[in-house]
Enzyme design. Structure first.
Site, PDB file in Angstrom:
ATOM      1  N   LYS A  22     -11.382 -12.161 -15.626  1.00  0.00           N
ATOM      2  CA  LYS A  22     -11.924 -12.374 -17.071  1.00  0.00           C
ATOM      3  C   LYS A  22     -11.281 -13.932 -17.470  1.00  0.00           C
ATOM      4  CE  LYS A  22     -12.948 -10.023 -20.788  1.00  0.00           C
ATOM      5  NZ  LYS A  22     -14.086  -9.297 -20.692  1.00  0.00           N
TER       6      LYS A  22
ATOM      7  N   CYS B  86       5.250  -6.175   1.474  1.00  0.00           N
ATOM      8  CA  CYS B  86       5.687  -5.115   1.419  1.00  0.00           C
ATOM      9  C   CYS B  86       4.942  -4.210   2.607  1.00  0.00           C
ATOM     10  CB  CYS B  86       5.020  -4.196   0.178  1.00  0.00           C
ATOM     11  SG  CYS B  86       6.165  -2.853  -0.189  1.00  0.00           S
ATOM     12  N   TYR B  87       3.798  -3.241   2.520  1.00  0.00           N
ATOM     13  CA  TYR B  87       3.219  -2.583   3.536  1.00  0.00           C
ATOM     14  C   TYR B  87       2.883  -3.672   4.432  1.00  0.00           C
ATOM     15  CZ  TYR B  87       0.125   0.436   6.119  1.00  0.00           C
ATOM     16  OH  TYR B  87      -0.323   1.238   7.099  1.00  0.00           O
TER      17      TYR B  87
ATOM     18  N   GLY C  37       0.782  -1.199   0.047  1.00  0.00           N
ATOM     19  CA  GLY C  37      -0.053  -0.048  -0.059  1.00  0.00           C
ATOM     20  C   GLY C  37       0.938   1.211  -0.002  1.00  0.00           C
TER      21      GLY C  37
ATOM     22  N   GLU D  77       3.630 -11.324  -6.626  1.00  0.00           N
ATOM     23  CA  GLU D  77       2.663 -11.410  -7.775  1.00  0.00           C
ATOM     24  C   GLU D  77       2.888 -10.825  -8.931  1.00  0.00           C
ATOM     25  OE1 GLU D  77       2.881  -9.183  -5.147  1.00  0.00           O
ATOM     26  OE2 GLU D  77       2.250  -7.336  -5.178  1.00  0.00           O
TER      27      GLU D  77
ATOM     28  N   SER E 215     -24.446  -9.221 -26.275  1.00  0.00           N
ATOM     29  CA  SER E 215     -23.819  -8.168 -26.943  1.00  0.00           C
ATOM     30  C   SER E 215     -22.986  -9.029 -27.959  1.00  0.00           C
ATOM     31  CB  SER E 215     -23.100  -7.377 -25.986  1.00  0.00           C
ATOM     32  OG  SER E 215     -21.891  -7.917 -25.633  1.00  0.00           O
ATOM     33  N   GLY E 216     -22.434  -9.994 -27.897  1.00  0.00           N
ATOM     34  CA  GLY E 216     -21.696 -10.830 -28.696  1.00  0.00           C
ATOM     35  C   GLY E 216     -20.196 -10.533 -27.934  1.00  0.00           C
ATOM     36  N   GLY E 217     -20.174 -10.058 -26.673  1.00  0.00           N
ATOM     37  CA  GLY E 217     -18.836 -10.263 -25.944  1.00  0.00           C
ATOM     38  C   GLY E 217     -18.632 -11.182 -25.319  1.00  0.00           C
ATOM     39  N   VAL E 218     -17.653 -11.531 -24.375  1.00  0.00           N
ATOM     40  CA  VAL E 218     -17.300 -12.779 -23.712  1.00  0.00           C
ATOM     41  C   VAL E 218     -18.178 -12.657 -22.486  1.00  0.00           C
ATOM     42  CG1 VAL E 218     -15.710 -14.154 -22.588  1.00  0.00           C
ATOM     43  CG2 VAL E 218     -14.852 -12.395 -24.289  1.00  0.00           C
ATOM     44  N   ASP E 219     -18.275 -11.590 -21.746  1.00  0.00           N
ATOM     45  CA  ASP E 219     -19.107 -11.555 -20.598  1.00  0.00           C
ATOM     46  C   ASP E 219     -20.603 -11.759 -20.501  1.00  0.00           C
ATOM     47  OD1 ASP E 219     -16.480 -10.935 -19.680  1.00  0.00           O
ATOM     48  OD2 ASP E 219     -17.083  -8.920 -19.369  1.00  0.00           O
ATOM     49  N   SER E 220     -21.097 -10.995 -21.750  1.00  0.00           N
ATOM     50  CA  SER E 220     -22.546 -11.182 -21.643  1.00  0.00           C
ATOM     51  C   SER E 220     -22.898 -12.797 -22.265  1.00  0.00           C
ATOM     52  CB  SER E 220     -23.285 -10.269 -22.401  1.00  0.00           C
ATOM     53  OG  SER E 220     -23.054 -10.388 -23.735  1.00  0.00           O
ATOM     54  N   SER E 221     -21.967 -13.118 -23.143  1.00  0.00           N
ATOM     55  CA  SER E 221     -22.279 -14.580 -23.663  1.00  0.00           C
ATOM     56  C   SER E 221     -22.120 -15.624 -22.471  1.00  0.00           C
ATOM     57  CB  SER E 221     -21.296 -15.041 -24.783  1.00  0.00           C
ATOM     58  OG  SER E 221     -21.325 -14.038 -25.641  1.00  0.00           O
TER      59      SER E 221
ATOM     60  N   HIS F  72       7.607  -7.995  -4.328  1.00  0.00           N
ATOM     61  CA  HIS F  72       6.252  -8.286  -4.802  1.00  0.00           C
ATOM     62  C   HIS F  72       5.946  -9.661  -5.651  1.00  0.00           C
ATOM     63  CE1 HIS F  72       4.279  -4.493  -3.608  1.00  0.00           C
ATOM     64  NE2 HIS F  72       5.546  -4.040  -3.641  1.00  0.00           N
TER      65      HIS F  72
END
Ligand code: XMP
Length: 517
Positions: free
Chosen positions: A368, A83-84, A56, A170, A222-228, A168
């Site tokens: 995602k 770290c923090y 942080g 990550e 919509s044809g996008g990944v998320d809504s599909s 870090h």
């Protein structure tokens, strides 16, 4: 969501907090990110098997510095402070934190000289990003690794499973950072790798059924990944209680309508209703050139079509939304609101106020990459699952100036040449980690002179855009091979009537944006 095999991450405001959560999930262990001062009941309800404290921007001694809540150590569970987070942990046990003589930012070499469950003995390349550093180790702790600038780069409590790192793990630049975090969650916390696409689907199906009962649900694809993926999950849970609508605005990419229709009807067996909206959209957009005005017209037209369909479907009680975890995290943390606001203007126009839908958000806890894994496991085709982000207003934001069918056709054909060449040459991100994250063509309302054969031409200019990015908030232009660009430009000018000049966009974001509009 939870499967009793979870890790709680307390967020102290690091720019890398979400990356930590993604790394844990990559180990197939479920985790959630909480603001550091979230109510204890909320966190313990997850029944975590361990805690990670993020980095942080604060200094542990500043008057209003975030603190380490007592329940973390009272729980007796393993703790990793980054770290923090490490500074807070050691402060509690009597260590001394002091401003570093110089800020340490960038790659560093850490020497690991004691056997431990997280890092192998020897030299480890890590990523440092800190001002303050631990100056004196608390009595109960030992050093496991040190760097030239950080004498206590990696430490642990002598009896308890408490670890701290100044670097870090990550971040990609920490070479064995993934393995480090995976070992912490799986070996130290003993969390089993039960978080798989299959278990995500099973839990989501159960929750959706519980939430909606026998009510009707509407989904706008919509044809996008998320809504599909969200729609496919809801369909898996409640079958024909779901009605799915897809609006063909006439501003879709090459073959997009067919792709979506086939994916839903043939692959998923979902009775997708396709609304042919091309004429309505193009008529209402006639003469509109200002980008925000275009967005407004498109938003309103969507709403009108949507309202109409909701009425014909007997006003469903629920609406499916493809909200994903980063959106939830952004809006939960007040200091991250800025990022959330940047995205909100992207919504196509919002839903009518008088439609009192309750929301079904089956992807609310997924990143995602998990959404994509679930999509594949549900049987959606890879072309849909790995699709690039595409703005709700579609090609309208890439067809600068007036939108006409003829100009959209030109843009669509050129865009298809460019994007399929990128795919054929293995230049997209789903093929290589540092590949192109998003690429498209933009048609400019600018004419210039050229010559083809013996004839003078006077046609429009096409710009190509290809960016590298993880979060789409910042992006770098990609230095594509020049012979590749030459081949694409050649193919476009030779085969797409209406373009006689191709340029390549070399602006990063900021100061540019990804889309031109
Ligand atoms: P900008 O142009 O702001 O875009 O740098 C960042 C990312 O967002 C996408 N984008 C949208 N996505 N609806 C969306 O769902 C929209 O209206 C919209 N506008 C831009 C853009 O493609 C890029 O990935």
């Amino acid at each position: 969501m939870s499967d009793d095999n979870t890790i709680a991450i307390l967020d102290y405001g690091s720019q890398y907090s979400q990356v930590i959560a993604r790394r844990v999930r990559e180990a197939h262990v479920y985790c959630e990110l909480f603001p550091w001062n979230a109510p204890v009941e909320q966190i313990m309800a997850l029944k975590p098997k361990g805690f990670i404290l993020t980095g942080g921007p604060n200094s542990v001694y500043s008057p209003d510095a975030p603190t380490l809540p007592a329940y973390v150590l009272d729980s007796g569970l393993p703790v990793l402070g980054i770290c923090y987070g490490m500074q807070l942990l050691t402060l509690h046990f009597g260590g001394i934190v002091a401003p570093g003589t110089e800020r340490e930012y960038g790659a560093a070499d850490v020497v690991i000289d004691s056997v431990n469950p997280l890092f192998q003995i020897g030299h480890q390349k890590v990523w440092m990003s800190h001002g303050d550093r631990l100056e004196q180790l608390p009595p109960d702790f030992v050093t496991l690794g040190h760097s030239a600038n950080s004498p206590y780069a990696f430490i642990r409590h002598q009896q308890k499973p408490y670890f701290g790192v100044q670097f870090h793990p990550e971040v990609n630049h920490t070479e064995n950072g993934r393995a480090f975090l995976h070992a912490f969650v799986q070996e130290v916390c003993q969390a089993s790798p039960t978080w798989t696409a299959q278990s995500i689907i099973e839990q989501a199906v159960e929750r959706i059924r519980e939430q909606v009962g026998s009510a009707k649900i509407l989904s706008a694809v919509s044809g996008g990944v998320d809504s599909s993926v969200a729609t496919a999950l809801v369909h898996r849970a409640v079958g024909s209680q779901l009605s799915a609508i897809f609006v063909d605005t006439g501003m879709l990419r090459h073959n997009e309508r067919q792709l979506v229709e086939t994916a839903f009807r043939q692959n998923m067996g979902i009775d997708l209703f396709v609304e042919d909206g091309e004429e309505a959209f193009l008529t209402l957009l006639r003469g509109v050139t200002e980008p925000e005005a275009k967005r407004r017209v498109i938003g309103e037209t969507f709403i009108r079509l949507f309202e109409y369909h909701a009425r014909t479907l007997d006003n469903p009680e629920f609406l499916v939304q493809g909200t994903i975890y980063p959106d939830v995290v952004e809006s939960a943390a007040p200091d991250r609101q800025q990022a959330a606001r940047i995205k909100s203007h992207h919504n196509v126009g919002g839903l009518p106020k008088d439609m009192q839908f309750k929301l079904v958000e089956p992807l609310r806890y997924l990143f995602k990459d998990e959404v994509r894994a679930v999509g594949e496991a549900l049987g959606l085709p890879p072309e849909l699952v790995w699709r690039q982000p595409f703005p709700g207003p579609g090609l309208a934001v890439r067809c600068l100036g007036e939108i006409t069918k003829q100009r959209l056709d030109v843009l669509r054909a050129a865009d298809h040449i460019f994007t399929s060449a990128l795919a054929e040459h293995g230049l997209m991100k789903n093929k290589t980690e540092d590949g192109v994250a998003q690429a498209f063509a933009v048609l400019l309302p600018v004419k210039s002179v050229g010559v083809m054969g013996d004839e003078r031409t006077y046609e429009e200019v096409l710009a190509l855009r290809a960016v590298q990015t993880d979060d789409f908030m910042t992006a770098d232009w990609v230095d594509l091979p020049h012979d590749f660009l030459a081949m694409v430009a050649n193919r476009i000018v030779n085969t797409v009537r209406g373009i006689n000049r191709v340029v390549y966009d070399i602006t990063s974001k900021p100061p540019g944006t990804i889309e031109w509009e």
